[in-house]
Design an enzyme around this catalytic site. Structure first.
Site, PDB file in Angstrom:
ATOM      1  N   CYS A 163      -0.163   4.187   2.421  1.00 34.44           N
ATOM      2  CA  CYS A 163       0.176   3.914   3.818  1.00 34.44           C
ATOM      3  C   CYS A 163       1.686   3.973   4.026  1.00 34.44           C
ATOM      4  CB  CYS A 163      -0.382   2.556   4.245  1.00 34.44           C
ATOM      5  SG  CYS A 163      -2.195   2.521   4.359  1.00 34.44           S
ATOM      6  N   CYS A 172       0.847  -1.197   0.000  1.00 31.90           N
ATOM      7  CA  CYS A 172       0.000   0.000   0.000  1.00 31.90           C
ATOM      8  C   CYS A 172       0.883   1.248   0.000  1.00 31.90           C
ATOM      9  CB  CYS A 172      -0.925   0.016   1.206  1.00 31.90           C
ATOM     10  SG  CYS A 172      -2.032   1.453   1.210  1.00 31.90           S
TER      11      CYS A 172
END
Length: 129
Positions: free
Chosen positions: A84, A81
């Site tokens: 993130c 991700c």
């Protein structure tokens, strides 16, 4: 893989760190799917909608904030991700960590992922034998 690592984790971590590590894995499992999906969708309107996800543990993880952020970064690296990863990297850099230290956390995550994939593959092969 959890089955193989759990006894060592319990032996080497204080109870609060053990719980915080599990919390980092759980919250990042949720966040990585949500934010990765939001990023991958071509409709930018999803980025304007409220996430509405419960993330209280991030504010009070029960361990040093830097440790929790490193664990969250590692899980986000494994889960791929980018949003993130950027978020946790920025928090870590603002906390005074250098890039080399942050990269070490990612290298550890890469090794853990490789071990997990290998153990899973070995378990499948053992079942087929």
């Amino acid at each position: 893989m959890l089955k193989e690592l759990e006894p060592e984790a319990r032996e080497n971590l204080k109870p609060e760190a053990y719980q915080a590590a599990k919390s980092a894995a759980a919250i990042m499992a949720m966040n990585n799917v949500f934010y990765r999906t939001r990023h991958l969708l071509s409709d930018p309107e999803y980025g304007t909608l409220r996430a509405g996800l419960r993330m209280n543990v991030i504010g009070n993880p029960g361990v040093e904030k830097v440790d929790f952020e490193l664990w969250s970064l590692a899980v986000s690296a494994i889960n791929g991700c980018g949003q993130c990863l950027d978020s946790h990297e920025q928090v870590l850099r603002q906390s005074g960590l250098d890039r080399a230290t942050i990269q070490e956390a990612v290298k550890i995550a890469a090794v853990i992922q490789a071990v997990g994939v290998t153990l899973d593959a070995e378990a499948v092969l053992a079942e087929q034998a």
